[in-house]
Design a protein around this motif. Structure first.
Motif, PDB file in Angstrom:
ATOM      1  N   ALA A   1       0.861  -1.202   0.000  1.00  0.00           N
ATOM      2  CA  ALA A   1       0.000   0.000   0.000  1.00  0.00           C
ATOM      3  C   ALA A   1       0.887   1.238   0.000  1.00  0.00           C
ATOM      4  O   ALA A   1       1.840   1.297  -0.748  1.00  0.00           O
ATOM      5  N   ALA A   2       0.589   2.188   0.860  1.00  0.00           N
ATOM      6  CA  ALA A   2       1.386   3.422   0.931  1.00  0.00           C
ATOM      7  C   ALA A   2       2.441   3.334   2.027  1.00  0.00           C
ATOM      8  O   ALA A   2       3.022   4.344   2.407  1.00  0.00           O
ATOM      9  N   ARG A   3       2.705   2.125   2.515  1.00  0.00           N
ATOM     10  CA  ARG A   3       3.633   1.952   3.637  1.00  0.00           C
ATOM     11  C   ARG A   3       5.080   1.845   3.143  1.00  0.00           C
ATOM     12  O   ARG A   3       5.741   0.816   3.276  1.00  0.00           O
ATOM     13  N   ILE A   4       5.546   2.958   2.571  1.00  0.00           N
ATOM     14  CA  ILE A   4       6.933   3.096   2.128  1.00  0.00           C
ATOM     15  C   ILE A   4       7.492   4.257   2.934  1.00  0.00           C
ATOM     16  O   ILE A   4       7.015   5.380   2.822  1.00  0.00           O
ATOM     17  N   HIS A   5       8.481   3.979   3.783  1.00  0.00           N
ATOM     18  CA  HIS A   5       8.915   4.963   4.779  1.00  0.00           C
ATOM     19  C   HIS A   5      10.408   5.244   4.697  1.00  0.00           C
ATOM     20  O   HIS A   5      11.205   4.351   4.436  1.00  0.00           O
TER      21      HIS A   5
END
Length: 129
Positions: A26-30
């Motif tokens: 998902a958008a879980r790129i940190h």
């Protein structure tokens, strides 16, 4: 802006917009994962930058962390990262990307016994515009 930061921003933008990768994380790129991060996720890891004839050489490391999907999920995430970045034509602010190449990947179980870490390393060369 330094070549190192310009490359980081371009890599983050490419990964964040890649459909195959975002289907997995998902958008879980940190850059710096929050304390309450949800698994699976991808994080920008260590990097090294050194002088290179006519530019800079960069060694990038990214890590993924997964629990429920185990090693297979970690490998799928690593493959999506490789596919998104290997030989990618990224646009960097103030610099040109000469090349971006996959070096290696590995998976391992973390000490907690339930988390899998996948690590992928890439090498890039940049030149100043």
């Amino acid at each position: 802006m330094s070549a190192d930061l310009a490359l980081q921003k371009a890599v983050f933008a490419r990964l964040s917009s890649d459909a195959a990768l975002t289907a997995l994380v998902a958008a879980r790129i940190h850059d710096n994962p929050p304390g309450d991060v949800v698994h699976p996720y991808l994080t920008l890891g260590e990097n090294e930058t050194r002088d290179w004839p006519a530019g800079m050489e960069h060694r990038l490391t990214l890590h993924c962390f997964t629990r429920g999907g185990g090693r297979a999920e970690a490998k799928a995430i690593l493959e999506a990262v490789r596919a998104a970045l290997h030989d990618a034509a990224l646009v960097l602010e103030g610099h040109s990307l000469v090349n971006l190449r996959f070096l290696d990947a590995q998976t391992r179980r973390e000490a907690d016994g339930i988390t899998w870490r996948g690590t992928i390393r890439l090498r890039a060369v940049t030149e100043e515009d």
